[in-house]
Design a protein around this motif. Sequence first.
Motif, PDB file in Angstrom:
ATOM      1  N   ALA A   1     -57.815  23.162 -31.082  1.00 45.84           N
ATOM      2  CA  ALA A   1     -56.871  24.078 -30.185  1.00 45.84           C
ATOM      3  C   ALA A   1     -56.096  23.335 -29.014  1.00 45.84           C
ATOM      4  O   ALA A   1     -54.990  23.829 -29.026  1.00 45.84           O
ATOM      5  CB  ALA A   1     -57.738  25.420 -29.753  1.00 45.84           C
ATOM      6  N   GLU A   2     -56.874  22.789 -28.429  1.00 45.84           N
ATOM      7  CA  GLU A   2     -55.942  21.907 -27.234  1.00 45.84           C
ATOM      8  C   GLU A   2     -54.919  21.017 -27.964  1.00 45.84           C
ATOM      9  O   GLU A   2     -54.042  20.882 -27.240  1.00 45.84           O
ATOM     10  CB  GLU A   2     -57.199  20.833 -26.724  1.00 45.84           C
ATOM     11  CG  GLU A   2     -58.027  21.769 -25.986  1.00 45.84           C
ATOM     12  CD  GLU A   2     -59.168  20.608 -25.281  1.00 45.84           C
ATOM     13  OE1 GLU A   2     -59.718  20.868 -24.067  1.00 45.84           O
ATOM     14  OE2 GLU A   2     -59.515  19.702 -25.773  1.00 45.84           O
ATOM     15  N   ARG A   3     -55.232  20.608 -29.122  1.00 43.10           N
ATOM     16  CA  ARG A   3     -53.998  19.582 -29.681  1.00 43.10           C
ATOM     17  C   ARG A   3     -52.898  20.656 -30.142  1.00 43.10           C
ATOM     18  O   ARG A   3     -51.714  20.335 -29.719  1.00 43.10           O
ATOM     19  CB  ARG A   3     -54.464  18.882 -31.157  1.00 43.10           C
ATOM     20  CG  ARG A   3     -53.492  18.406 -31.830  1.00 43.10           C
ATOM     21  CD  ARG A   3     -53.908  17.905 -33.284  1.00 43.10           C
ATOM     22  NE  ARG A   3     -54.331  18.888 -33.974  1.00 43.10           N
ATOM     23  CZ  ARG A   3     -53.694  19.802 -34.421  1.00 43.10           C
ATOM     24  NH1 ARG A   3     -52.549  19.860 -34.736  1.00 43.10           N
ATOM     25  NH2 ARG A   3     -54.394  20.863 -35.531  1.00 43.10           N
ATOM     26  N   MET A   4     -53.277  21.755 -30.455  1.00 43.35           N
ATOM     27  CA  MET A   4     -52.271  22.793 -30.720  1.00 43.35           C
ATOM     28  C   MET A   4     -51.301  23.296 -29.381  1.00 43.35           C
ATOM     29  O   MET A   4     -50.134  23.311 -29.238  1.00 43.35           O
ATOM     30  CB  MET A   4     -52.717  23.920 -31.332  1.00 43.35           C
ATOM     31  CG  MET A   4     -52.946  23.824 -32.968  1.00 43.35           C
ATOM     32  SD  MET A   4     -53.576  25.128 -33.507  1.00 43.35           S
ATOM     33  CE  MET A   4     -54.607  24.637 -34.823  1.00 43.35           C
ATOM     34  N   VAL A   5     -52.038  23.200 -28.333  1.00 39.61           N
ATOM     35  CA  VAL A   5     -51.883  23.713 -27.070  1.00 39.61           C
ATOM     36  C   VAL A   5     -50.727  22.658 -26.390  1.00 39.61           C
ATOM     37  O   VAL A   5     -49.764  22.686 -26.018  1.00 39.61           O
ATOM     38  CB  VAL A   5     -52.796  24.067 -26.209  1.00 39.61           C
ATOM     39  CG1 VAL A   5     -52.223  24.133 -24.626  1.00 39.61           C
ATOM     40  CG2 VAL A   5     -53.460  25.218 -26.302  1.00 39.61           C
ATOM     41  N   GLU A   6     -51.167  21.272 -26.703  1.00 42.55           N
ATOM     42  CA  GLU A   6     -50.454  20.253 -26.129  1.00 42.55           C
ATOM     43  C   GLU A   6     -49.031  20.223 -27.042  1.00 42.55           C
ATOM     44  O   GLU A   6     -47.688  20.178 -26.536  1.00 42.55           O
ATOM     45  CB  GLU A   6     -50.985  19.055 -26.326  1.00 42.55           C
ATOM     46  CG  GLU A   6     -50.425  17.811 -26.039  1.00 42.55           C
ATOM     47  CD  GLU A   6     -51.191  16.556 -25.955  1.00 42.55           C
ATOM     48  OE1 GLU A   6     -50.609  15.462 -26.249  1.00 42.55           O
ATOM     49  OE2 GLU A   6     -52.584  16.485 -25.811  1.00 42.55           O
ATOM     50  N   GLU A   7     -49.166  20.470 -28.456  1.00 44.89           N
ATOM     51  CA  GLU A   7     -47.793  20.384 -29.041  1.00 44.89           C
ATOM     52  C   GLU A   7     -46.911  21.492 -28.658  1.00 44.89           C
ATOM     53  O   GLU A   7     -45.636  21.485 -28.578  1.00 44.89           O
ATOM     54  CB  GLU A   7     -48.231  20.520 -30.606  1.00 44.89           C
ATOM     55  CG  GLU A   7     -48.814  19.376 -31.076  1.00 44.89           C
ATOM     56  CD  GLU A   7     -49.217  19.498 -32.631  1.00 44.89           C
ATOM     57  OE1 GLU A   7     -48.843  20.640 -33.182  1.00 44.89           O
ATOM     58  OE2 GLU A   7     -49.841  18.698 -33.093  1.00 44.89           O
ATOM     59  N   LEU A   8     -47.508  22.870 -28.306  1.00 45.14           N
ATOM     60  CA  LEU A   8     -46.571  23.983 -27.889  1.00 45.14           C
ATOM     61  C   LEU A   8     -46.154  23.571 -26.470  1.00 45.14           C
ATOM     62  O   LEU A   8     -45.042  23.893 -26.336  1.00 45.14           O
ATOM     63  CB  LEU A   8     -47.568  25.221 -27.981  1.00 45.14           C
ATOM     64  CG  LEU A   8     -46.531  26.561 -27.402  1.00 45.14           C
ATOM     65  CD1 LEU A   8     -45.645  26.911 -28.564  1.00 45.14           C
ATOM     66  CD2 LEU A   8     -47.647  27.670 -27.281  1.00 45.14           C
ATOM     67  N   GLN A   9     -46.899  23.056 -25.550  1.00 39.93           N
ATOM     68  CA  GLN A   9     -46.456  22.853 -24.369  1.00 39.93           C
ATOM     69  C   GLN A   9     -45.413  21.783 -24.156  1.00 39.93           C
ATOM     70  O   GLN A   9     -44.362  21.852 -23.674  1.00 39.93           O
ATOM     71  CB  GLN A   9     -47.596  22.274 -23.178  1.00 39.93           C
ATOM     72  CG  GLN A   9     -48.379  23.226 -23.061  1.00 39.93           C
ATOM     73  CD  GLN A   9     -49.737  22.745 -22.243  1.00 39.93           C
ATOM     74  OE1 GLN A   9     -49.826  21.459 -22.147  1.00 39.93           O
ATOM     75  NE2 GLN A   9     -50.397  23.768 -21.718  1.00 39.93           N
TER      76      GLN A   9
END
Length: 110
Positions: free
Chosen positions: A81-89
């Motif tokens: 999930a953190e990886r996805m958050v980083e990509e979205l940010q």
Amino acid sequence: MDMQAILQQAQQMQQQLMAAQQELDEAKLQGTSGGGLVTVTMNGRGQVEDITIDPGAVDPGDASDTAQTIADLVLAAIRDAERMVEELQQQKMGPLAQGMGGGIPGLPGF
């Protein structure tokens, strides 16, 4: 140097930043592990909002091993999930940072 144009550009960037932050607050991203046995839901700022553990992840005959396995699966789902958050940010905030890096004419550091 046209101060009115500079102020207008700064206001536009501020509005874009506020809109991007709102989108991050409202985003719901899910990381998974163990083939879907564990799901972690985060908002776009990286705050964990929910953790779901499928009952199939639990082996009632081996509580100690099951506890460690679930801990590992939760950690892996959080990282996903953190990886996805980083990509979205990066997607939402990256263009704004590039805009600032391009500068506001006549103002150093902007």
